[in-house]
Design a protein around this motif. Structure first.
Motif, short mmCIF file in Angstrom:
data_model
loop_
_atom_site.label_atom_id
_atom_site.label_comp_id
_atom_site.label_asym_id
_atom_site.label_seq_id
_atom_site.Cartn_x
_atom_site.Cartn_y
_atom_site.Cartn_z
N ASP A 1 2.19 8.63 5.34
CA ASP A 1 3.63 8.50 5.54
C ASP A 1 3.87 7.26 6.38
N ILE A 2 5.05 6.68 6.23
CA ILE A 2 5.37 5.44 6.94
C ILE A 2 6.82 5.48 7.40
N THR A 3 7.13 4.61 8.35
CA THR A 3 8.52 4.29 8.68
C THR A 3 8.65 2.79 8.48
N SER A 4 9.37 2.40 7.44
CA SER A 4 9.46 0.98 7.11
C SER A 4 10.46 0.28 8.02
N SER A 5 10.48 -1.04 7.93
CA SER A 5 11.34 -1.82 8.83
C SER A 5 12.82 -1.62 8.55
N ASP A 6 13.17 -1.05 7.38
CA ASP A 6 14.59 -0.83 7.08
C ASP A 6 15.02 0.62 7.26
N PRO B 1 23.33 3.64 9.76
CA PRO B 1 23.96 4.79 9.10
C PRO B 1 24.65 4.38 7.80
N ILE B 2 24.53 5.21 6.78
CA ILE B 2 24.97 4.84 5.44
C ILE B 2 26.46 4.50 5.39
N TYR B 3 27.29 5.23 6.17
CA TYR B 3 28.71 4.91 6.14
C TYR B 3 28.99 3.57 6.82
N SER B 4 28.16 3.21 7.79
CA SER B 4 28.28 1.87 8.37
C SER B 4 27.90 0.81 7.35
N CYS B 5 26.87 1.09 6.54
CA CYS B 5 26.48 0.15 5.48
C CYS B 5 27.63 -0.04 4.50
N ILE B 6 28.29 1.06 4.14
CA ILE B 6 29.42 0.97 3.20
C ILE B 6 30.52 0.09 3.79
N VAL C 1 0.86 -1.20 0.00
CA VAL C 1 0.00 0.00 0.00
C VAL C 1 0.89 1.24 0.00
N ASP C 2 0.66 2.11 -0.99
CA ASP C 2 1.50 3.29 -1.14
C ASP C 2 0.60 4.51 -1.40
N GLU C 3 0.43 5.31 -0.37
CA GLU C 3 -0.33 6.55 -0.48
C GLU C 3 0.48 7.72 0.07
N LEU C 4 1.81 7.61 -0.08
CA LEU C 4 2.70 8.65 0.42
C LEU C 4 2.40 9.97 -0.27
N THR C 5 2.52 11.04 0.49
CA THR C 5 2.40 12.36 -0.10
C THR C 5 3.65 12.66 -0.94
N ASP C 6 3.55 13.64 -1.81
CA ASP C 6 4.69 14.00 -2.65
C ASP C 6 5.89 14.42 -1.80
N LEU C 7 5.63 15.12 -0.70
CA LEU C 7 6.72 15.54 0.17
C LEU C 7 7.41 14.35 0.83
N SER C 8 6.62 13.37 1.28
CA SER C 8 7.19 12.25 2.02
C SER C 8 7.91 11.24 1.13
N ARG C 9 7.66 11.30 -0.17
CA ARG C 9 8.21 10.28 -1.07
C ARG C 9 9.69 10.51 -1.39
N LEU C 10 10.15 11.75 -1.34
CA LEU C 10 11.51 12.04 -1.77
C LEU C 10 12.56 11.47 -0.82
N SER C 11 13.61 10.92 -1.39
CA SER C 11 14.83 10.61 -0.64
C SER C 11 15.89 11.60 -1.09
N GLY C 12 17.11 11.41 -0.62
CA GLY C 12 18.18 12.32 -1.02
C GLY C 12 18.83 11.97 -2.33
N VAL C 13 18.35 10.90 -2.98
CA VAL C 13 18.87 10.51 -4.29
C VAL C 13 17.69 10.40 -5.25
N LYS C 14 17.71 11.19 -6.30
CA LYS C 14 16.55 11.30 -7.19
C LYS C 14 16.12 9.95 -7.75
N LYS C 15 17.07 9.10 -8.06
CA LYS C 15 16.78 7.81 -8.71
C LYS C 15 16.13 6.82 -7.75
N TYR C 16 16.25 7.05 -6.45
CA TYR C 16 15.78 6.08 -5.45
C TYR C 16 14.83 6.75 -4.46
#
Length: 351
Positions: A198-203, A216-221, A131-146
Motif C-alpha cells: 500500500d502507498i500514499t502518493s504525493s497527490d 478536499p474534493i469540493y475544494s478541487c471542484i 511499481v504497483d503491488e497494491l492489495t485488492d483491498l487497497s486498490r479500490l477508490s470510491g469510483v469504480k472507473k478510477y
C-alpha cells in the motif's frame, strides 16, 4: 564489475559509474531551460540525453566496451512489480508509446537501449516509479472507473528499507516497514515481505515544499470552477505546499523564518509534520500495528525540526530511523549487481 547508471530528471541527467557496489564517478549534467525549450515533445530529447551519456564516458576515458551492465531509472510505465526488467525493444516501445504518464524518467530506458544495442551490453530498469503491488483491498477508490494508482518513490524507499534490515539483522523478505520519502514530493509506502502492498502518493497525502498533496474534493471542484483545471494541476505539481502558504519551496528558508519568530511559518511547517505523521499512522493499520520500523528519507529528512515533530507523534508505533537524502544511484547499481550475480532475476515487460 563496471556498472553504468543513467537517471534522467526533468532538468538534468545524472550519470554514474560503479565498480561492484563502489561509487567511482557521479555527474549531474544540468540542461538549460533554453535548451529544453527547443524540443517540442519529451521524446525529442532522446538523442540529446544519449549524447550527454557518451560525452560523460569520453570525458572520463571510459570505453563502452568496458561496461558490463547498464541500469536505468524506470519511468512512468504501466504497473510493474518491484525489481528488474530487461530493457529491450518492447519495453522501449511501451515507454515511448504507452506510458502511464509523461515524465523525464521515461527517457532512461530509451537511452540505455541505444548504448546496449550498439555495444552488446545487458541493460535493465530497476524499481520503476510505477511499481504497483497494491492489495485488492487497497486498490479500490470510491469510483469504480478510477481505482487508486500506485506511484511512489519506490527506488529510494526500497533501498533504505533493505539497508535498515541489513543493519539490524532483519530479513527484509519477512518484515513490515513503513518508509516516508520527504522531498519536493512526499510519498509513503508500507513494505511487507519485500513488496509495496500500500502507498500514499504525493497527490493523496501530505503537502510538501511545492505540492499541495490531498485537497478536499469540493475544494478541487471550486478551484476548477474559479481558476481552471490547469491551476489545479499547478497546485499539485509546483505552486502548492510551502510555496502556497509561505512563498518558498526551501524548507531551510522556512526554518530561518521560524527562528526569526514567524509564528505562521511554524504553524505551516508543523502542519506538514502532522500530515506526514497521520499518513504513517494510517499505513500502520494495514498490518494491525505490527510494524518493524518507520524510516524517514529524502532531502527534508535532514531537518531536525521536522523529523523531531514526526518522531514525537509516531514513535509509539515502531522504532524510527532517519536516512537523510536519496540513494537512487546506489540503489540502481545494487540492483544491477544482484542481477548479474544471479541473486535476482529480471522479467520482460509486455502489455
Amino acid at each position: 564489475m563496471k556498472i553504468l547508471i543513467i537517471n534522467p530528471g526533468s532538468t538534468s541527467t545524472k550519470v554514474g559509474i560503479y565498480e561492484d557496489l563502489e561509487e567511482k564517478i557521479i555527474e549531474n549534467i544540468t540542461i538549460d531551460a533554453d535548451v529544453l525549450k527547443q524540443y517540442k515533445g519529451l521524446y525529442d530529447q532522446t538523442d540529446m540525453r544519449l549524447k550527454q551519456v557518451y560525452d560523460f564516458l569520453d570525458k572520463n576515458s571510459i570505453s563502452p566496451s568496458e561496461i558490463d551492465v547498464i541500469v536505468s531509472r524506470g519511468g512512468m510505465l504501466p504497473p510493474v512489480h518491484t525489481g528488474a526488467y530487461v530493457i529491450d525493444d518492447e519495453l522501449c516501445d511501451i515507454a515511448r508509446n504507452h506510458p502511464a504518464q509523461l515524465h523525464a524518467s521515461n527517457l532512461g530506458a530509451l537511452v540505455a537501449r541505444e548504448i546496449s544495442k550498439k555495444n552488446d551490453i545487458p541493460a535493465y530498469i530497476y524499481d520503476a516509479v510505477s511499481v504497483d503491488e497494491l492489495t485488492d483491498l487497497s486498490r479500490l477508490s470510491g469510483v469504480k472507473k478510477y481505482p487508486r494508482r500506485s506511484f511512489s518513490h519506490a527506488l529510494n524507499t526500497r533501498a533504505v528499507a533493505m539497508r535498515y534490515c541489513e543493519e539490524n539483522g532483519l530479513d527484509y523478505k519477512n518484515s513490515s516497514i513503513i518508509v516516508a520519502h520527504l522531498g519536493g514530493g512526499i510519498s509513503l509506502n508500507i513494505q511487507k515481505n519485500g513488496h509495496l502492498i500500500d502507498i500514499t502518493s504525493s497527490d493523496e497525502g501530505p503537502f510538501s515544499t511545492n505540492r499541495a498533496g490531498f485537497i478536499p474534493i469540493y475544494s478541487c471542484i471550486n478551484i476548477v470552477k474559479e481558476e481552471g483545471g490547469d491551476a489545479l494541476q499547478k497546485y499539485e505539481d509546483s505552486v502548492g505546499g510551502l510555496v502556497s502558504h509561505l512563498g518558498t519551496n526551501d524548507a531551510r528558508e522556512v526554518e530561518k523564518m521560524i527562528a526569526n519568530g514567524d509564528e505562521n511559518a511554524k504553524h505551516v511547517y508543523e502542519a506538514m509534520a502532522y500530515q506526514i505523521s497521520k499518513s504513517i499512522g494510517a499505513l500502520s493499520v494495514v498490518e494491525n500495528g505490527k510494524i518493524d520500523a518507520i524510516l524517514l528519507t529524502g532531502g527534508m529528512s535532514h531537518s531536525k525540526m521536522l523529523t523531531d515533530w514526526i518522531i514525537e507523534r509516531v514513535s509509539f508505533i515502531a522504532p524510527v530511523k532517519l536516512y537523510p537524502g536519496e540513494f537512487e544511484m546506489k540503489a540502481l547499481a545494487a540492483g544491477g549487481y544482484r542481477i548479474m550475480k544471479g541473486q535476482e532475476k529480471a522479467d520482460k515487460l509486455r502489455l
